[in-house]
Design a protein around this motif. Sequence first.
Motif, mmCIF file in Angstrom:
data_model
loop_
_atom_site.group_PDB
_atom_site.id
_atom_site.type_symbol
_atom_site.label_atom_id
_atom_site.label_comp_id
_atom_site.label_asym_id
_atom_site.label_seq_id
_atom_site.Cartn_x
_atom_site.Cartn_y
_atom_site.Cartn_z
ATOM 1 N N TYR A 181 113.453 90.856 73.629
ATOM 2 C CA TYR A 181 112.489 90.178 72.763
ATOM 3 C C TYR A 181 111.921 88.922 73.423
ATOM 4 N N TRP A 182 112.754 88.188 74.139
ATOM 5 C CA TRP A 182 112.308 86.945 74.782
ATOM 6 C C TRP A 182 111.181 87.237 75.788
ATOM 7 N N LYS A 183 111.378 88.257 76.623
ATOM 8 C CA LYS A 183 110.365 88.635 77.619
ATOM 9 C C LYS A 183 109.132 89.254 76.950
ATOM 10 N N TYR A 184 109.356 90.067 75.949
ATOM 11 C CA TYR A 184 108.271 90.736 75.225
ATOM 12 C C TYR A 184 107.351 89.709 74.561
ATOM 13 N N LEU A 185 107.941 88.713 73.911
ATOM 14 C CA LEU A 185 107.144 87.684 73.241
ATOM 15 C C LEU A 185 106.388 86.818 74.241
ATOM 16 N N LYS A 186 106.988 86.547 75.393
ATOM 17 C CA LYS A 186 106.292 85.785 76.426
ATOM 18 C C LYS A 186 105.061 86.555 76.901
ATOM 19 N N LYS A 187 105.234 87.857 77.086
ATOM 20 C CA LYS A 187 104.128 88.706 77.511
ATOM 21 C C LYS A 187 102.997 88.688 76.475
ATOM 22 N N LEU A 188 103.349 88.645 75.193
ATOM 23 C CA LEU A 188 102.364 88.612 74.117
ATOM 24 C C LEU A 188 101.788 87.215 73.872
ATOM 25 N N ARG A 189 102.357 86.212 74.567
ATOM 26 C CA ARG A 189 101.943 84.813 74.402
ATOM 27 C C ARG A 189 102.165 84.299 72.983
ATOM 28 N N ILE A 190 103.293 84.692 72.412
ATOM 29 C CA ILE A 190 103.702 84.215 71.093
ATOM 30 C C ILE A 190 104.770 83.142 71.310
#
Length: 72
Positions: A58-67
């Motif tokens: 989730y940490w990497k996924y959210l960074k990718k989404l810029r959230i």
Amino acid sequence: MTIIFKDFKIRGIDISKFNDNSNTEKLPDLSKLTDKGLSFVAVRVGYGRVRDGLFDYYWKYLKKLRIARQPY
């Protein structure tokens, strides 16, 4: 009084391994919430000495989404 997500200017959720089973192929699609005005996501790091199995994902996924992310 009913609390409705869209009524708040700052909108956030928390997420952890309990939002889905890490053995499944389908995890929550958080990109859909950005269209609804999501401002941040609090990601569970773990509990006591037990690390949340999906924290890194989730940490990497959210960074990718810029959230914006907040660990807890």
